[in-house]
Write a protein that holds these residues in place. Structure first.
Motif, PDB file in Angstrom:
ATOM      1  N   ALA A 104       0.823  -1.204   0.000  1.00 27.25           N
ATOM      2  CA  ALA A 104       0.000   0.000   0.000  1.00 27.25           C
ATOM      3  C   ALA A 104       0.858   1.255   0.000  1.00 27.25           C
ATOM      4  N   GLU A 105       0.404   2.256  -0.694  1.00 29.68           N
ATOM      5  CA  GLU A 105       1.113   3.526  -0.783  1.00 29.68           C
ATOM      6  C   GLU A 105       1.263   4.137   0.613  1.00 29.68           C
ATOM      7  N   LEU A 128       3.029   3.031   3.130  1.00 27.43           N
ATOM      8  CA  LEU A 128       3.335   2.080   4.195  1.00 27.43           C
ATOM      9  C   LEU A 128       4.793   2.216   4.617  1.00 27.43           C
TER      10      LEU A 128
END
Length: 273
Positions: free
Chosen positions: A92-93, A95
């Motif tokens: 996920a972006e 993270l």
């Protein structure tokens, strides 16, 4: 081979509507060694890794993990035993490294259980093992390609697996990062006793890293054994359609492959056939 940790027998497989990929394939994975699969694009390396780890089920045949049928083992037990790093892993972006690595503890935790001292210790060991301690709180998006790959390896290590499977772990990395990843895997094998199974593109790197080298072509295993016996000029011509000289470095003893060009004789035989 004495006491293989994974044994695959009579593996047959095909994709829906396609021709058979494997037909009665057999392979043993030696315990505590680095096994590397090499072969041309489309030869079945990634699919074989998926079958050996239980991600895909073969059309027929059996994979055993330490003498037990992989298909009969609970998925959580498999996840605590096998660590798997696919090609081009993503997250996920935004993270952070720590949050990514913590995801690897899922097989050891019960639903809604609190983060434990054992979880924290496993996370710290994994981050230390890949030398990312100083970057624990950095977002993945800020890391270099090699650092990101090490973070994903740390995530797998927090599972505390006995086997580590990696599909093209050095793809898209520059040469320095490729060597760093392979040296890291060698250290994990030697110091932590991990069994490592990887598919690699670079034949010379595979020859240097592998204890057990497996050569595939068109869904078949055409050669396997120690790299010194497997990497030959005849094999490179037959499997990869490449003319090359294979030598040993006088100082390091490592295999050196000197490409000359495409094996035009092989190309003409393929066209005429």
């Amino acid at each position: 081979m004495a006491d293989p940790i994974i044994r695959a027998r009579h593996i047959s497989h095909a994709f829906p509507g396609g021709p058979p990929l494997f037909d009665d394939l057999a392979l043993d994975i030696p315990r505590g060694q680095a096994t590397v699969l090499i072969g041309p694009n489309g030869c079945g390396k990634s699919t074989l890794l998926s079958i050996l780890t239980g991600i895909q089920s073969p059309k027929s045949g059996r994979v055993e993990l330490e003498g037990r049928a992989l298909s009969a083992m609970p998925s959580a037990e498999i996840a605590r035993t096998l660590g798997i790093l696919p090609q081009s892993p993503d997250a996920a972006e935004g993270l952070a490294v720590r949050d990514l690595v913590a995801l690897g503890r899922a097989p050891h935790r019960r639903f809604l259980s609190l983060w434990s001292e054992a979880d924290e210790a496993a996370l710290r060991r994994a981050i230390d093992a890949v030398d990312l301690t100083e970057l624990t709180d950095r977002p993945l998006s800020s890391l270099s390609g090699g650092q990101r790959q090490r973070a994903f390896i740390a995530m797998v290590l927090t599972q505390e697996p006995r086997l580590l499977f990696l599909d093209e772990p050095t793809s898209y990395l520059d040469i320095a990062h490729q060597l760093n990843i392979l040296h890291l895997l060698t250290r994990l094998k030697c110091e932590d006793g991990l069994t490592v199974v990887a598919a690699l593109h670079d034949i010379a790197q595979a020859a240097q890293f592998a204890d057990h080298l497996v050569v595939m072509r068109a869904g078949q295993i055409v050669a396997q054994g120690v790299p010194e016996a497997v990497v030959t000029e005849a094999m490179l011509a037959e499997v990869f359609a490449v003319q090359a000289r294979v030598k040993r470095d006088s100082e390091t003893g490592q295999i050196v492959i000197l490409p000359i060009g495409p094996d035009r004789g092989r190309h003409l035989r393929s066209v005429s056939g």
